[in-house]
Each structure stands twice: as C-alpha cells, then as structure tokens.
Design a protein around this motif. Structure first.
Motif, mmCIF file in Angstrom:
data_model
loop_
_atom_site.group_PDB
_atom_site.id
_atom_site.type_symbol
_atom_site.label_atom_id
_atom_site.label_comp_id
_atom_site.label_asym_id
_atom_site.label_seq_id
_atom_site.Cartn_x
_atom_site.Cartn_y
_atom_site.Cartn_z
ATOM 1 N N GLY A 1 0.794 -1.224 0.000
ATOM 2 C CA GLY A 1 0.000 0.000 0.000
ATOM 3 C C GLY A 1 0.821 1.265 0.000
ATOM 4 O O GLY A 1 0.290 2.343 -0.294
ATOM 5 N N GLU A 2 2.110 1.155 0.314
ATOM 6 C CA GLU A 2 2.956 2.343 0.337
ATOM 7 C C GLU A 2 3.550 2.613 -1.046
ATOM 8 O O GLU A 2 3.662 1.716 -1.887
ATOM 9 N N THR A 3 3.961 3.859 -1.262
ATOM 10 C CA THR A 3 4.623 4.242 -2.507
ATOM 11 C C THR A 3 6.126 4.033 -2.360
ATOM 12 O O THR A 3 6.713 4.392 -1.342
ATOM 13 N N LEU A 4 6.738 3.432 -3.377
ATOM 14 C CA LEU A 4 8.169 3.135 -3.358
ATOM 15 C C LEU A 4 8.795 3.735 -4.609
ATOM 16 O O LEU A 4 8.207 3.687 -5.696
ATOM 17 N N SER A 5 9.984 4.290 -4.455
ATOM 18 C CA SER A 5 10.671 4.888 -5.600
ATOM 19 C C SER A 5 12.151 4.558 -5.554
ATOM 20 O O SER A 5 12.720 4.276 -4.496
ATOM 21 N N GLY A 6 12.779 4.578 -6.715
ATOM 22 C CA GLY A 6 14.202 4.298 -6.822
ATOM 23 C C GLY A 6 14.574 4.152 -8.285
ATOM 24 O O GLY A 6 13.796 4.497 -9.181
ATOM 25 N N GLN A 7 15.774 3.632 -8.541
ATOM 26 C CA GLN A 7 16.215 3.398 -9.911
ATOM 27 C C GLN A 7 15.985 1.939 -10.277
ATOM 28 O O GLN A 7 16.343 1.026 -9.527
ATOM 29 N N LEU A 8 15.385 1.732 -11.440
ATOM 30 C CA LEU A 8 15.000 0.401 -11.900
ATOM 31 C C LEU A 8 16.048 -0.123 -12.874
ATOM 32 O O LEU A 8 16.376 0.528 -13.869
ATOM 33 N N SER A 9 16.574 -1.318 -12.565
ATOM 34 C CA SER A 9 17.585 -1.948 -13.421
ATOM 35 C C SER A 9 17.165 -3.362 -13.770
ATOM 36 O O SER A 9 16.459 -4.021 -13.004
ATOM 37 N N ALA A 10 17.618 -3.822 -14.919
ATOM 38 C CA ALA A 10 17.389 -5.203 -15.336
ATOM 39 C C ALA A 10 18.726 -5.930 -15.365
ATOM 40 O O ALA A 10 19.777 -5.331 -15.625
ATOM 41 N N TYR A 11 18.708 -7.215 -15.079
ATOM 42 C CA TYR A 11 19.936 -8.002 -15.069
ATOM 43 C C TYR A 11 19.622 -9.436 -15.474
ATOM 44 O O TYR A 11 18.487 -9.909 -15.300
ATOM 45 N N PRO A 12 20.592 -10.167 -16.046
ATOM 46 C CA PRO A 12 20.333 -11.557 -16.450
ATOM 47 C C PRO A 12 20.123 -12.440 -15.230
ATOM 48 O O PRO A 12 20.848 -12.330 -14.238
ATOM 49 N N ALA A 13 19.098 -13.281 -15.286
ATOM 50 C CA ALA A 13 18.777 -14.165 -14.167
ATOM 51 C C ALA A 13 18.233 -15.473 -14.733
ATOM 52 O O ALA A 13 17.243 -15.456 -15.470
ATOM 53 N N PRO A 14 18.870 -16.610 -14.426
ATOM 54 C CA PRO A 14 18.417 -17.896 -14.971
ATOM 55 C C PRO A 14 16.933 -18.168 -14.733
ATOM 56 O O PRO A 14 16.276 -18.786 -15.564
ATOM 57 N N ASN A 15 16.426 -17.698 -13.590
ATOM 58 C CA ASN A 15 15.024 -17.946 -13.264
ATOM 59 C C ASN A 15 14.183 -16.675 -13.384
ATOM 60 O O ASN A 15 13.086 -16.599 -12.837
ATOM 61 N N GLY A 16 14.715 -15.689 -14.099
ATOM 62 C CA GLY A 16 13.973 -14.453 -14.277
ATOM 63 C C GLY A 16 12.697 -14.670 -15.076
ATOM 64 O O GLY A 16 12.664 -15.464 -16.023
ATOM 65 N N ARG A 17 11.663 -13.941 -14.707
ATOM 66 C CA ARG A 17 10.364 -14.098 -15.364
ATOM 67 C C ARG A 17 10.097 -13.035 -16.414
ATOM 68 O O ARG A 17 9.084 -13.074 -17.098
ATOM 69 N N ALA A 18 10.998 -12.075 -16.549
ATOM 70 C CA ALA A 18 10.815 -11.013 -17.530
ATOM 71 C C ALA A 18 11.535 -11.356 -18.836
ATOM 72 O O ALA A 18 12.482 -12.144 -18.851
ATOM 73 N N VAL A 19 11.070 -10.743 -19.899
ATOM 74 C CA VAL A 19 11.676 -10.932 -21.218
ATOM 75 C C VAL A 19 11.889 -9.560 -21.841
ATOM 76 O O VAL A 19 10.992 -8.709 -21.815
ATOM 77 N N ALA A 20 13.076 -9.353 -22.392
ATOM 78 C CA ALA A 20 13.369 -8.083 -23.062
ATOM 79 C C ALA A 20 12.825 -8.133 -24.484
ATOM 80 O O ALA A 20 13.125 -9.057 -25.236
ATOM 81 N N THR A 21 12.028 -7.141 -24.836
ATOM 82 C CA THR A 21 11.474 -7.078 -26.187
ATOM 83 C C THR A 21 12.193 -6.063 -27.059
ATOM 84 O O THR A 21 12.014 -6.051 -28.270
ATOM 85 N N HIS A 22 12.991 -5.197 -26.435
ATOM 86 C CA HIS A 22 13.740 -4.193 -27.199
ATOM 87 C C HIS A 22 14.934 -3.738 -26.371
ATOM 88 O O HIS A 22 14.846 -3.636 -25.146
ATOM 89 N N TRP A 23 16.046 -3.479 -27.034
ATOM 90 C CA TRP A 23 17.250 -2.986 -26.368
ATOM 91 C C TRP A 23 17.693 -1.699 -27.045
ATOM 92 O O TRP A 23 18.069 -1.701 -28.217
ATOM 93 N N ASP A 24 17.641 -0.613 -26.316
ATOM 94 C CA ASP A 24 18.098 0.681 -26.800
ATOM 95 C C ASP A 24 19.566 0.816 -26.429
ATOM 96 O O ASP A 24 19.916 1.165 -25.293
#
Length: 270
Positions: free
Chosen positions: A31-54
């Motif tokens: 319920g609280e608001t959280l802020s910071g810098q968002l980074s992506a990193y390679p992870a064998p069990n990661g659930r995200a997929v990169a669709t574009h790389w700038d």
C-alpha cells in the motif's frame, strides 16, 4: 529532455536487496509508494523478457512496455530471461527513475553461497510488511536459508527515462571508475622522485611490492597514468586514515620510509 512514462495498469515485480532498507528508509509495506532506480539483469530464473534494447541509452523494454536500465557489460539481453531490481542508493545519471505503489510483497530466502552472483531463491513468504532483519530459516532437513531481500510488485507505475546524454555521462563515469586504482607500496614503485598530485607517471602494476585495490578489469603490466592523491595510511586507534603526503619537488623516492598510498588513474590508451 527526459521522457516520463505512466503505466497505471502495469504490474511490475522487482527485487529489492536487503541492504537498501537495512541501511536507510523503512522496509517496504503493501500500500505504500516506493521509488528508486529500476535496473534489469540476467537471471536464470527471471520471469521477464526483453522485447527491445536501446543501445544508445542502455535501457531495455521489459514486462509489456516498462523500461529499465541495462548494463551493456551483461551483453545482449534479447532472448534471455532477466529480472529487475530497485535501488535508492544507485545515483547513476543514466538510471530509470521508477515510482509505484506496492500491491504485494514477498520476503525471500536463499541458500548461502560464497559468490558475488545473486543466489537462487528457495523460499518466498507472502507478507504485508517486510521485516528489516529476519532470522535465518532452518528447514526440516537441516538446510539453512538466509534472508535474500524482498520482491515487491509495483502498481500505478511512473517511469522517467534517461536521455542519450545521460547514458554517455554514465559510460564515461563507469570508464573512469574502471581505470581508477589505489596503490599501496614503497614510494620507489612510483619512480625515482616522489610524484605530485596531477603528475603523469609510469607504474608497473605487476610489481609484487604493490597492493592494488579498485577495479578488477583495469589494465595490467606497465602503464602510464595520473596521480590523483598521494598519502600514507596511518592507524588512528581502531580505524586507519589516509594522511596527505607532501614533499619538495625532486625528492628521491629511495629515501622515503614506509609505504605510500597513491590513487592512480590509468590512461585510457593503456
């Protein structure tokens, strides 16, 4: 100009290391608001997929349309499982600033591993308020699991993307950090006379008399570079401190007693 992206319907899972809230701020709560810098990193069990790389701005598009900073040292992210992390200690000018409302939180536990790599998550505990310093968990088979930070899901996401100029500035800063070393050893390793701050000198980084700390990817062998700081490490009770060293121009290093500490920036051409 930095672009602002709103993703009110996007739900993004991010990892927050324990040191983030163990050091400062209160632990995350649903319920609280959280802020910071968002980074992506390679992870064998990661659930995200990169669709574009700038490649110009060092960002990737993941989880629908969300963007996160990508360290090019990780290689090409496309087609690899990745995860995302949030930090409020990272102040990179090329960071992706993220703000969202915590919709769920899991306390994470891992097997302890003597490695700089992120350990595999073995257990996830759903919580409404994250414990700051949770105790280790002992499994029925005697396996010890240690706290591994938290995973929070962010809703109502607002992202501020970096510019190409931001990315260039960050790459230049990273290169400077890579080339900056702290050398400890006899003054004679710096040449025949005591160097002054700002002087360019040649140093054999393979000299066994030198203790070198800093980047693990800096050049080796004999290199040229600039002296940024000259000092001596002296004990001050429980702690040690660096005391500046000054010597008249042309002072022979052969007469300097004890080790000196030199912050040394290797030339980019080495």
């Amino acid at each position: 100009m930095n672009s602002v992206f709103r993703a009110d319907v996007l739900r993004v899972p991010v990892h927050v290391d324990a040191f983030e809230y163990g050091c400062c701020r209160t632990p995350p709560r649903v319920g609280e608001t959280l802020s910071g810098q968002l980074s992506a990193y390679p992870a064998p069990n990661g659930r995200a997929v990169a669709t574009h790389w700038d490649r110009v701005r060092d960002v990737v598009v993941v989880v629908g349309e969300a963007v996160a900073r990508w360290d090019p040292a990780h290689g090409d992210p496309l087609g690899r499982p990745i995860a995302m992390s949030l930090s409020w200690h990272d102040n990179s000018p090329a960071g992706v600033e993220a703000t969202g409302v915590i919709s769920s939180a899991h306390q994470l536990f891992c097997k302890p591993v003597p490695s700089p790599e992120r350990p595999r998550v073995e257990l996830r505990q759903l919580v409404t308020a994250v414990e700051k310093f949770p105790a280790d968990l002992i499994q029925d088979d005697g396996t010890v699991l240690v706290p591994g930070g938290v995973e929070v899901v962010l809703d109502e996401l607002v992202l501020v993307e970096p510019t190409a100029a931001d990315a260039a500035q960050a790459r230049a800063a990273a290169d400077l950090r890579r080339r900056t070393l702290t050398l400890m050893g006899p003054a004679i390793c710096m040449g025949t006379v005591v160097p002054y701050e700002g002087e360019r000198v040649r140093v054999d980084l393979d000299d066994d008399r030198l203790t070198i700390s800093g980047s693990t990817s800096a050049p080796t062998g004999t290199v040229t570079g600039t002296v940024r700081q000259l000092g001596r490490l002296e004990s001050n009770g429980t702690f040690s401190m660096v005391v500046p060293v000054s010597a008249p121009a042309g002072t022979p290093t052969v007469g300097v007693v004890g080790d000196v500490l030199v912050v040394f920036v290797v030339d980019p051409t080495n």
